[in-house]
Design a protein around this motif. Structure first.
Motif, PDB file in Angstrom:
ATOM      1  N   TRP A 198       0.831  -1.202   0.000  1.00 30.03           N
ATOM      2  CA  TRP A 198       0.000   0.000   0.000  1.00 30.03           C
ATOM      3  C   TRP A 198       0.866   1.253   0.000  1.00 30.03           C
ATOM      4  CZ3 TRP A 198      -4.563  -1.021  -1.559  1.00 30.03           C
ATOM      5  CH2 TRP A 198      -5.167  -2.238  -1.266  1.00 30.03           C
ATOM      6  N   ASP A 199       2.067   1.168   0.567  1.00 29.09           N
ATOM      7  CA  ASP A 199       2.990   2.301   0.493  1.00 29.09           C
ATOM      8  C   ASP A 199       3.379   2.573  -0.955  1.00 29.09           C
ATOM      9  OD1 ASP A 199       2.909   2.679   3.213  1.00 29.09           O
ATOM     10  OD2 ASP A 199       4.717   1.495   3.615  1.00 29.09           O
ATOM     11  N   ASP A 200       3.607   1.483  -1.724  1.00 27.39           N
ATOM     12  CA  ASP A 200       3.902   1.647  -3.157  1.00 27.39           C
ATOM     13  C   ASP A 200       2.740   2.346  -3.862  1.00 27.39           C
ATOM     14  OD1 ASP A 200       6.246   0.281  -2.745  1.00 27.39           O
ATOM     15  OD2 ASP A 200       5.516  -1.631  -3.533  1.00 27.39           O
ATOM     16  N   LEU A 201       1.526   1.957  -3.503  1.00 28.51           N
ATOM     17  CA  LEU A 201       0.342   2.553  -4.125  1.00 28.51           C
ATOM     18  C   LEU A 201       0.271   4.046  -3.815  1.00 28.51           C
ATOM     19  CD1 LEU A 201      -2.155   1.447  -5.775  1.00 28.51           C
ATOM     20  CD2 LEU A 201      -3.435   1.660  -3.659  1.00 28.51           C
ATOM     21  N   MET A 202       0.574   4.393  -2.562  1.00 23.26           N
ATOM     22  CA  MET A 202       0.578   5.811  -2.177  1.00 23.26           C
ATOM     23  C   MET A 202       1.651   6.594  -2.942  1.00 23.26           C
ATOM     24  SD  MET A 202      -1.800   6.450  -0.063  1.00 23.26           S
ATOM     25  CE  MET A 202      -2.717   6.047   1.418  1.00 23.26           C
ATOM     26  N   ASP A 203       2.788   5.963  -3.227  1.00 23.33           N
ATOM     27  CA  ASP A 203       3.849   6.630  -3.978  1.00 23.33           C
ATOM     28  C   ASP A 203       3.444   6.851  -5.436  1.00 23.33           C
ATOM     29  OD1 ASP A 203       5.422   6.636  -1.715  1.00 23.33           O
ATOM     30  OD2 ASP A 203       6.514   4.807  -2.248  1.00 23.33           O
ATOM     31  N   ILE A 204       2.676   5.906  -5.981  1.00 28.88           N
ATOM     32  CA  ILE A 204       2.242   5.992  -7.377  1.00 28.88           C
ATOM     33  C   ILE A 204       1.146   7.045  -7.553  1.00 28.88           C
ATOM     34  CG2 ILE A 204       0.908   4.727  -9.128  1.00 28.88           C
ATOM     35  CD1 ILE A 204       2.519   2.262  -8.425  1.00 28.88           C
ATOM     36  N   ALA A 205       0.299   7.184  -6.540  1.00 20.83           N
ATOM     37  CA  ALA A 205      -0.900   8.035  -6.653  1.00 20.83           C
ATOM     38  C   ALA A 205      -0.608   9.446  -7.155  1.00 20.83           C
ATOM     39  CB  ALA A 205      -1.643   8.061  -5.325  1.00 20.83           C
ATOM     40  N   PRO A 206       0.371  10.167  -6.592  1.00 15.85           N
ATOM     41  CA  PRO A 206       0.606  11.538  -7.075  1.00 15.85           C
ATOM     42  C   PRO A 206       1.009  11.597  -8.550  1.00 15.85           C
ATOM     43  CG  PRO A 206       1.671  11.183  -4.943  1.00 15.85           C
ATOM     44  CD  PRO A 206       1.234   9.844  -5.430  1.00 15.85           C
ATOM     45  N   VAL A 207       1.786  10.608  -8.999  1.00 14.82           N
ATOM     46  CA  VAL A 207       2.215  10.596 -10.405  1.00 14.82           C
ATOM     47  C   VAL A 207       1.004  10.450 -11.313  1.00 14.82           C
ATOM     48  CG1 VAL A 207       3.666   9.442 -12.114  1.00 14.82           C
ATOM     49  CG2 VAL A 207       4.422   9.584  -9.720  1.00 14.82           C
ATOM     50  N   LEU A 208       0.098   9.541 -10.950  1.00 19.29           N
ATOM     51  CA  LEU A 208      -1.107   9.346 -11.749  1.00 19.29           C
ATOM     52  C   LEU A 208      -2.000  10.577 -11.703  1.00 19.29           C
ATOM     53  CD1 LEU A 208      -2.047   5.649 -10.820  1.00 19.29           C
ATOM     54  CD2 LEU A 208      -0.924   6.459 -12.899  1.00 19.29           C
ATOM     55  N   GLN A 209      -2.155  11.151 -10.515  1.00 23.17           N
ATOM     56  CA  GLN A 209      -3.044  12.304 -10.376  1.00 23.17           C
ATOM     57  C   GLN A 209      -2.517  13.517 -11.125  1.00 23.17           C
ATOM     58  OE1 GLN A 209      -3.333  12.328  -6.064  1.00 23.17           O
ATOM     59  NE2 GLN A 209      -5.399  11.481  -6.136  1.00 23.17           N
ATOM     60  N   ASN A 210      -1.200  13.639 -11.231  1.00 23.91           N
ATOM     61  CA  ASN A 210      -0.630  14.731 -12.020  1.00 23.91           C
ATOM     62  C   ASN A 210      -0.985  14.601 -13.497  1.00 23.91           C
ATOM     63  OD1 ASN A 210       0.551  16.024  -9.847  1.00 23.91           O
ATOM     64  ND2 ASN A 210       2.527  14.994 -10.081  1.00 23.91           N
ATOM     65  N   SER A 211      -1.302  13.375 -13.912  1.00 26.42           N
ATOM     66  CA  SER A 211      -1.736  13.129 -15.293  1.00 26.42           C
ATOM     67  C   SER A 211      -3.246  12.971 -15.387  1.00 26.42           C
ATOM     68  CB  SER A 211      -1.043  11.866 -15.837  1.00 26.42           C
ATOM     69  OG  SER A 211       0.359  12.006 -15.846  1.00 26.42           O
ATOM     70  N   ASN A 212      -3.969  13.395 -14.342  1.00 22.83           N
ATOM     71  CA  ASN A 212      -5.437  13.303 -14.287  1.00 22.83           C
ATOM     72  C   ASN A 212      -5.925  11.861 -14.398  1.00 22.83           C
ATOM     73  OD1 ASN A 212      -6.273  16.077 -13.978  1.00 22.83           O
ATOM     74  ND2 ASN A 212      -5.546  16.419 -16.071  1.00 22.83           N
TER      75      ASN A 212
END
Length: 952
Positions: free
Chosen positions: A679-693
């Motif tokens: 889940w920590d990996d998922l949290m790290d990925i989230a901002p990258v995805l959100q920056n791309s909408n």
């Protein structure tokens, strides 16, 4: 008054005349006896006469060691036993550079009835993508020629495997291509390696055949001697009842029923007669059915069939025709059956003005029809690639605009994406060309051509005015989805057959439908019979005095009920003598039981319903039954936990549905990301995805009364899973209170709410739609999503993967990937009159053989989207999930932990949702919100335990 009296008398006389005529027509019906059909025994495939044959003796290695050939097996000498998990490497020598098709001579051995699955390598390299699985099919036939009847209705024959040597050409890795696999080999020695993934077989030879263009009909006709072909010109039509097939490529290609026409034979206006074959279960490329027939003399014959193709509107369904194992000429590679509302008779070649004349010698011959996409296959490949690019454009755009663009903002997309206009024009031209080609192919406008034209016009507007794109983005993606949905429909080629004809060239074939008089008589008989025939009845023959019987209710759909009933009539009742009355009853079980009107057994019972009844003493405990422990051993250790109460077990699981992770490999690669393991990996990925909408999809379902009461909390949201991964359960060991007051539970609750409170993950969404379009490249959902994506999102095939869900790292370096679950079960009521008979039925129903057969037959009825995954592990291993899919599911399944069902546990679900909403929508403290509602949960559990006498 006089005129009124005359009118009344005239009306009365007409009414009496109509009633009398109807009665006369109905009562004078006499069913014609079924024509006796010759039953042909399955025969071994003949030895190959052409091509490069490499016998088993030329196998270079088995698992890297010297092969050990069998001196004799199943009538053939020096063959190899090829077991599941073994790798066989063949040494072959080709004399020239060319493309070769690959065939295998093999004998399938006893197993689970699945096709033989393997991976294929040439000179050490995979011949297709790394994960591609190839198959060698088994062949099937009807177990008996004479059909059994219940209440006058015919029962479908059981399907059995034909035990013979086979030769199968390996098909292309891409189902849309529909042709055989082609290996490009240079002159010299090569190594062909086959890695067995599922089932066992005997191997006799490998056959390489050089790809050559077939001859045309004109060339074929020129080779025939006119005198030899003239003899059969006046031969009467040989009529083959299509439902009496010789062999089939799959057990699901069973005969079907048609009551729409009186000349579909066998015929009865009100009773079920097995009289056709095919329709929606004969529609996948590569499936085939064959028939045998005898001709009285040498000569040229025309071939025809009475068919119905009313599914593909504005399009055709195609079949490849084999005569005695060969396609005589090119035109039979793709025979088209046009769409029509009713039955039609087609003669092969009639579209040319003169039916094809096929030369046959006196004696027995075999006609095989194989589903093929023909010219539609490569075309659909192109359109599928176009849809992928259209979705890719959409994803690039929403990375700038978001899913819901601001209509008042100028995004200047043509500047942000310099190649946008050029790519839109390219796609526009491609869509226009594809629309024109589809119309030319089908001869008319249809849903597909209109979808292509609509998108082409829209892209033309986008290219002319890029600023209009954000305002029309929703309409654009809807049009892309409509086109993708058409591709799904076009991939399937349904065709239903009543009869096949083999006749002399000058013989006229029968009419395709009945006369008006015959149709009228049919409608009258069907109408009159409807007053006496219950078409929706799932009952059985009346029980003889003193006979044993069981009443079974089914709490799912009609398709499921009919499959259960068929299995009972074909297997359980004949083998045990116990009659079973089957009724389809939904959403009324608890009320009926409390009123004393319940069944003996209820199948597909939701876990909340089952335990409501168990707590109230309405269910019979099953763990006291002999052989229960043996049955329980066929399931995962966690499977029975939701059905245990007060020291007893009250149900046998039908399904265990748990979470899996799905991710778009192509999108993550574009962004330089890897699938999350924790889940920590998922949290790290989230901002990258959100920056791309882009978004991440987590499970959350809005509660209604049914979910609250019956489904259990397991898969409604992620919280139970997060608890389990942290090493604690929802309830304490005594099951009289929760463990939500522990710090670990508070941490899990905070992590759950943070997904939505801090990272703004969407609560309400379509996982399928957003994953398909790329808006949501990572989704946590149950394994049911896999079948939906496999069938209904072909344009992203190969671009996504299913994996275990993220977990919590442990001190020893492992990852706890525990998942909660939900499911249904089979229960026995305390009021059952004959509990021994009821238990005998439950043992039969939950056996691996029956559960796997039920799952396969249900999938035949509903398609892959309706795939059932049995909770019985042995049955699951026999299911149609591929070996790789089974391996992945089993890895996650072993991690599943269940949430017990307690008195008042429905209140746990409701209160946790209230606590969650307090944090996410009202910004309350997670710990305070959880503590507040936890207190109410424990008070309700205590109250319910007192109410049911569990504690004083």
């Amino acid at each position: 008054m006089k005129k009124k009296a005359i009118w009344l008398w005239t009306s009365a006389l007409l009414f009496v005349l109509i009633v009398a005529t109807s009665a006369a027509v109905a009562l004078t019906f006499s069913e014609a006896p079924n024509a006796e059909a010759k039953r042909y025994e399955a025969e071994n495939a003949s030895a190959p006469l052409a091509g490069i044959v490499s016998p088993a003796a030329q196998i270079a290695a088995v698992d890297g060691a010297e092969p050990q050939l069998l001196a004799e097996a199943q009538g053939r000498q020096r063959v190899l036993r090829w077991d599941e998990g073994q790798t066989v490497e063949w040494k072959v020598v080709v004399s020239e550079d060319a493309s070769y098709s690959l065939s295998v001579g093999y004998y399938p051995l006893d197993g689970t009835g699945q096709d033989i699955e393997f991976r294929l390598f040439a000179d050490g390299s995979p011949v297709a993508e790394k994960d591609t699985i190839f198959r060698l099919n088994r062949i099937w036939r009807d177990a008996q020629a004479d059909l059994a009847r219940i209440n006058g209705n015919e029962l479908r024959s059981r399907q059995e495997e034909a035990r013979v040597w086979l030769e199968s050409r390996i098909g292309s890795a891409d189902a849309l291509v529909g042709s055989s696999l082609q290996l490009k080999l240079a002159k010299g020695e090569h190594r062909i390696r086959l890695e067995n993934l599922r089932e066992s077989a005997l191997l006799d030879y490998l056959l390489l055949t050089k790809q050559e263009a077939g001859r045309t009909y004109a060339e074929y006709r020129a080779t025939l001697d006119p005198q030899a072909t003239a003899g059969a010109a006046d031969s009467e039509a040989i009529v083959i009842e299509a439902e009496r097939a010789y062999l089939k490529s799959e057990s699901g290609l069973y005969p079907t029923v048609d009551r729409s026409s009186p000349i579909t034979t066998p015929y009865h206006p009100t009773k079920i007669r097995i009289n056709t074959i095919g329709a929606s279960n004969w529609n996948v490329s590569g499936q085939w059915i064959s028939w045998k027939f005898e001709v009285p003399e040498d000569g040229a014959y025309k071939i025809g069939m009475r068919y119905r193709q009313n599914k593909l509107k504005g399009a055709f369904s195609a079949r490849k025709m084999y005569i005695d194992g060969q396609v005589p000429f090119q035109e039979l590679d793709e025979v088209r059956f046009d769409n029509a509302s009713g039955w039609k008779v087609k003669e092969l070649g009639e579209e040319t003005g003169e039916p094809y004349a096929v030369y046959l010698t006196k004696g027995t011959h075999e006609l095989k029809m194989e589903v093929t996409l023909g010219a539609m296959g490569p075309f659909l490949q192109e359109v599928q690639e176009t849809v992928y690019q259209l979705n890719e454009r959409y994803r690039k755009i929403i990375m700038i605009t978001g899913v819901k663009p601001d209509s008042y903002r100028d995004y200047e997309l043509d500047k942000s994406m310099p190649d946008l206009v050029a790519s839109l024009k390219t796609l526009r031209d491609r869509l226009k060309d594809e629309s024109d080609r589809l119309v030319a192919m089908t001869g008319r406008q249809n849903e597909g051509s209109r979808a292509l034209s609509r998108l082409s016009g829209q892209l033309d507007g986008f290219a002319a005015d890029p600023d209009s794109i954000p305002k029309q983005l929703g309409n654009y993606i809807n049009n892309v989805t409509a086109l993708a949905d058409w591709i799904i429909d076009a991939r399937y080629q349904p065709l239903e057959l009543d009869k096949l004809y083999v006749a002399g060239a000058s013989v006229k074939l029968p009419a395709d439908d009945a006369s008006l008089v015959a149709k009228a008589a049919h409608e009258i008989r069907a109408f009159v019979g409807s007053f006496f025939e219950d078409y929706d009845s799932l009952g059985t023959e009346s029980t003889e005095a003193g006979g044993r019987s069981v009443e079974v209710w089914i709490g799912s759909g009609r398709d499921q009920a009919y499959v259960v009933k068929r299995l009972i009539d074909e297997q359980f009742t004949p083998s045990t003598g116990i009659n079973v009355e089957v009724n389809l009853v939904r959403n009324a079980l608890v009320v009926a039981v409390m009123a004393g009107k319940g069944p003996d057994i209820n199948l597909f019972t939701r876990r909340g319903e089952a335990m409501d009844l168990a707590i109230r003493g309405a269910l019979s405990p099953l763990d006291t039954r002999e052989s229960f422990d043996g049955l329980k051993g066929q399931y995962m250790p966690s499977a029975f936990e939701p059905y245990e109460y007060d020291g007893h077990t009250y149900a046998v699981p039908d399904e265990q549905e748990f979470f899996m992770m799905y991710y778009r490999e192509d999108i993550l690669d574009d962004l330089g990301l890897k699938p999350p393991q924790t889940w920590d990996d998922l949290m790290d990925i989230a901002p990258v995805l959100q920056n791309s909408n882009l978004q991440i999809g987590l499970p959350y379902e809005n509660l209604d009364a049914s979910q609250l009461k019956d489904r259990g909390i397991g898969t409604l949201n992620l919280f139970p899973t997060l608890l389990m991964q942290r090493g604690i359960s929802l309830y304490n060991d005594a099951r009289d209170a929760t463990r939500l007051d522990e710090p670990t539970a508070a941490d899990a609750f905070a992590a759950w709410t943070n997904f939505y409170k801090l990272y703004d993950y969407p609560l309400y969404k379509s996982d399928y739609y957003r994953f398909r379009t790329g808006q949501m490249p990572i989704v946590i959902a149950t394994y049911r999503l896999y079948s939906l994506l496999s069938v209904a999102a072909p344009e992203i095939a190969g671009s996504w993967r299913m994996a275990q869900i993220p977990g919590v790292p442990q001190p020893d370096g492992t990852i706890n990937r525990a998942s909660a679950a939900t499911g249904t079960s089979a229960i026995m009521l305390n009021s059952a009159k004959d509990k021994d008979a009821a238990w005998q039925f439950m043992q039969w129903w939950n056996s691996p053989e029956v559960q796997s057969q039920y799952a396969q037959e249900l999938e035949n009825e509903t398609g892959e989207i309706g795939r059932k995954t049995p909770a019985n592990v042995e049955a699951f291993k026999r299911s149609r999930w591929s070996v790789d899919e089974q391996r992945m599911l089993l890895e996650q399944w072993k991690e599943v932990q269940e949430v017990p069902e307690l008195p008042g546990s429905y209140y746990t679900t409701r209160s946790l949702d209230n606590a969650f909403r307090g944090v996410v929508f009202q910004w309350r403290s997670p710990r305070e919100s959880l503590n507040k509602w936890n207190k109410q949960i424990n008070e309700e559990i205590k109250r319910k335990r007192y109410e049911f006498g569990v504690e004083p």
